[in-house]
Design a protein around this motif. Structure first.
Motif, mmCIF file in Angstrom:
data_model
loop_
_atom_site.group_PDB
_atom_site.id
_atom_site.type_symbol
_atom_site.label_atom_id
_atom_site.label_comp_id
_atom_site.label_asym_id
_atom_site.label_seq_id
_atom_site.Cartn_x
_atom_site.Cartn_y
_atom_site.Cartn_z
ATOM 1 N N MET A 150 -21.894 14.695 28.039
ATOM 2 C CA MET A 150 -23.059 15.217 27.641
ATOM 3 C C MET A 150 -23.447 15.591 26.028
ATOM 4 O O MET A 150 -24.373 15.173 25.311
ATOM 5 C CB MET A 150 -23.584 16.270 28.363
ATOM 6 N N CYS A 151 -22.283 16.133 25.572
ATOM 7 C CA CYS A 151 -22.134 16.622 24.073
ATOM 8 C C CYS A 151 -22.235 15.199 23.245
ATOM 9 O O CYS A 151 -22.885 15.339 22.131
ATOM 10 C CB CYS A 151 -21.220 17.617 23.934
ATOM 11 N N LEU A 152 -21.563 14.480 23.547
ATOM 12 C CA LEU A 152 -21.261 13.209 22.675
ATOM 13 C C LEU A 152 -22.239 12.112 22.761
ATOM 14 O O LEU A 152 -22.501 11.542 21.847
ATOM 15 C CB LEU A 152 -19.921 12.776 22.902
ATOM 16 N N HIS A 153 -22.814 12.069 24.172
ATOM 17 C CA HIS A 153 -23.556 10.697 24.197
ATOM 18 C C HIS A 153 -24.883 10.925 24.718
ATOM 19 O O HIS A 153 -25.807 10.021 24.642
ATOM 20 C CB HIS A 153 -22.877 9.796 25.408
ATOM 21 N N HIS A 154 -25.314 12.225 25.163
ATOM 22 C CA HIS A 154 -26.703 12.642 25.353
ATOM 23 C C HIS A 154 -27.258 11.622 26.466
ATOM 24 O O HIS A 154 -28.430 11.069 26.123
ATOM 25 C CB HIS A 154 -27.532 12.578 24.297
ATOM 26 N N PRO A 155 -26.456 11.134 27.723
ATOM 27 C CA PRO A 155 -27.326 9.982 28.465
ATOM 28 C C PRO A 155 -28.517 10.613 28.958
ATOM 29 O O PRO A 155 -28.704 11.755 29.237
ATOM 30 C CB PRO A 155 -26.182 10.079 29.584
ATOM 31 N N LEU A 156 -29.322 9.495 29.447
ATOM 32 C CA LEU A 156 -30.813 10.087 29.510
ATOM 33 C C LEU A 156 -30.964 9.966 31.086
ATOM 34 O O LEU A 156 -32.055 10.456 31.649
ATOM 35 C CB LEU A 156 -31.709 9.000 29.098
ATOM 36 N N ASP A 157 -30.104 9.266 32.033
ATOM 37 C CA ASP A 157 -30.093 9.563 33.424
ATOM 38 C C ASP A 157 -28.676 9.285 33.897
ATOM 39 O O ASP A 157 -27.528 9.242 33.117
ATOM 40 C CB ASP A 157 -30.916 8.225 34.011
ATOM 41 N N LYS A 202 -16.754 5.115 29.085
ATOM 42 C CA LYS A 202 -16.524 4.764 27.657
ATOM 43 C C LYS A 202 -15.897 5.640 26.990
ATOM 44 O O LYS A 202 -14.756 5.350 26.174
ATOM 45 C CB LYS A 202 -18.029 4.602 27.019
ATOM 46 N N GLU A 203 -15.891 6.999 27.391
ATOM 47 C CA GLU A 203 -15.045 8.096 26.575
ATOM 48 C C GLU A 203 -13.626 8.288 27.321
ATOM 49 O O GLU A 203 -12.837 8.577 26.802
ATOM 50 C CB GLU A 203 -16.088 9.237 26.825
ATOM 51 N N PHE A 204 -13.717 8.057 28.642
ATOM 52 C CA PHE A 204 -12.365 8.489 29.353
ATOM 53 C C PHE A 204 -12.226 7.154 30.569
ATOM 54 O O PHE A 204 -12.246 7.177 31.615
ATOM 55 C CB PHE A 204 -12.601 9.697 30.118
#
Length: 544
Positions: free
Chosen positions: A347-354, A364-366
């Motif tokens: 949430m902090c790094l990517h701010h996904p919208l849904d 992507k991150e993990f």
């Protein structure tokens, strides 16, 4: 300086911040059982004192105009990174309205609520670590002060919000002449005929309510101004089983997952529905438990006679209870190391919208969690977001299982049907592991506005004055029941029952609708002559 008590002005002043409120309910309980901070074991020893975790406050009055609250302008560049709006309020400690002392005492002594408050600190610690890792030391120094900040509570100020959380900037004057910055406020008050704070304290579910709102606060902490990028077009209300929109379902699903996480600690929530009213437990607090933990909100009918008919892909991603179930499954997965910390980081790094974007960003991150996440997502939705054929085969399997259990189908026939479903979904899983596309059976949103009357008409003028809602409908996900509810309000005239059924049936058979707008979908499915009449008489227009 006086506390702001001009209710009318406060309600108007809070309008901007309340645009981002994602309030309503949670559930709670003080009892036995392992609590949620077990999801973040590496942070179990963080300094935390329950007596300092909650701060009852209220907006202060402007000394130049005693009828208005004292406003602030956010000018600090680091404060701006924490809130979605430039203006807020100067606040002061306030004992709160009626019953506030009892409320604060209850929260401080609730294992669930103090656990939730501790999770907020843990989430901020994770964010601080990410800020420092980015190399922005100055911002890191600023954010260190935010990590252990208490939860600001506006208790019984009668704002008309019900329990809610808003990302509103606030300044508190300190004794040394400085000021402290807060980025969210939690509103605590009744909802007439739906929720009573007093009753919730008595039946020990109130901590779930505030924990739900605090979960919103955690998300607001991670997103900052980016929270406004999450689209919430639906305006027909929301609840666990309700189809709203992808953004609202994502925000509310996150908060409702914590209701399900804390819920098992309260034995009252294990009672039968018929016993609920005896303990004056609010209906939505009671019902949003088992269906979330068992992923039942993916069904079109989750109550009464079960049919196995799944919602379509858009509907599932737009149902907060379904998203809550997926969040719950991920946060409790023993196959994922530090699921809470990873969720916060995403949430902090990517701010996904849904939610679909959330899963994609997590992978992507993990990347080590890819197989587990995909399995949770696909099994939790019965592959409805990737294949319309999967919806049909699951229905066949579910119906066969019912008949087999009732001894209306022989074992060989049942296992043949089951094998067909199992084989198909496993082939889909292998395919998705390669393609990484979790939404191949999700239609694009096709929003329309039902104005119902011309703006220049008397009704139109009154609607502007009184703020009457003009329903927004996503033609890719709206249910027959929602259309009928709107018709009961006098809108959507000449949209006959058979036309509604035809539209829904055709849409469900398609899986992915090949249309670019909602009005195009109506015209192509109902026929241009009939559709044009419905569109014209109800003043239906497309919404981008």
């Amino acid at each position: 300086m006086k506390i702001a008590r001009n209710k009318r002005f406060l309600k108007l002043s809070f309008l901007l911040s309340l645009m981002f409120i994602t309030g309503l309910m949670a559930s709670g309980i003080a009892g036995a059982g392992q609590l949620v901070t077990s999801l973040a074991p590496q942070y179990q020893d963080v300094p935390f004192k329950a007596e300092n975790a909650f701060f009852s406050a209220a907006p202060m009055m402007d000394p130049k105009d005693g009828k208005k609250p004292l406003m602030i302008e956010v000018t600090d560049k680091y404060e701006k990174l924490e809130v979605p709006m430039p203006k807020g309020f100067k606040i002061s400690a306030f004992e709160g309205g009626a019953g506030a002392a009892e409320i604060i005492s209850y929260l401080k002594n609730s294992p669930e609520m103090t656990d939730s408050a501790k999770l907020r600190v843990i989430a901020r610690m994770k964010k601080l670590a990410l800020i420092i890792k980015s190399g922005d030391q100055a911002r890191g120094e600023f954010y260190k002060k935010q990590v252990s900040a208490p939860l600001v509570l506006f208790v019984n100020l009668n704002m008309g919000t019900g329990p809610a959380c808003a990302p509103v900037p606030m300044h508190l004057d300190l004794k040394d002449g400085g000021k402290f910055f807060f980025n969210t406020a939690i509103f605590i008050e009744d909802i007439p005929e739906a929720f009573s704070v007093t009753d919730a304290i008595k039946n020990d579910t109130f901590d779930f309510v505030v924990a739900h709102e605090n979960a919103h606060g955690i998300m607001f902490d991670m997103y900052g101004p980016a929270i406004t990028k999450i689209e919430k077009k639906s305006n027909l209300g929301h609840d666990g089983p309700v189809v709203s929109d992808r953004g609202l379902a994502f925000i509310e699903g996150w908060a409702e997952a914590f209701e399900a996480l804390y819920g098992p600690t309260n034995p009252l929530l294990k009672l039968k529905e018929s016993e609920r009213e005896q303990y004056r437990i609010s209906e939505f607090l009671f019902t949003r438990q088992d269906p979330v933990r068992r992923d039942r909100y993916i069904w079109q009918n989750y109550k009464g006679q079960k049919t196995g008919v799944l919602k379509n892909g858009v509907q599932i991603l737009s149902t907060e209870g379904a998203i809550a179930g997926l969040f719950y499954d991920m946060l409790t997965s023993k196959a994922i190391k530090d699921p809470f910390g990873k969720a916060i980081s995403v949430m902090c790094l990517h701010h996904p919208l849904d939610f679909a974007q959330f899963v994609k960003a997590w992978v992507k991150e993990f990347s080590e969690d890819k197989k587990v996440l995909y399995r949770i997502f696909l099994e939790g939705t019965n592959y409805a977001t990737v294949s319309n054929e999967a919806r049909k085969l699951y229905y066949d399997y579910y119906q066969a299982k019912l008949k087999y259990v009732q001894k209306q189908m022989d074992e060989k026939t049942f296992y043949t049907v089951k094998a067909k479903w199992t084989t198909y979904k496993e082939s889909l899983f292998a395919e998705i592991m390669k393609s990484d596309n979790l939404t191949t059976n999700v239609s694009p949103d096709l929003w329309v506005e039902v104005k119902g009357f011309k703006t220049l008409s008397l009704q139109g003028l009154l609607s502007k004055v009184l703020g009457m809602k003009r329903p927004y409908l996503n033609m890719a996900s709206v249910t027959a029941g929602q259309i009928k509810q709107i018709q009961e309000l006098g809108l959507l005239k000449n949209f006959a029952d058979e036309d509604i059924q035809q539209f829904v049936k055709t849409r469900e058979q398609m899986g992915v609708m090949p249309y670019k707008t909602g009005t195009e979908a109506i015209r192509e499915i109902l026929g241009k002559d009939k559709a044009n009449k419905v569109i014209k008489e109800n003043n239906i227009t497309d919404v981008k």
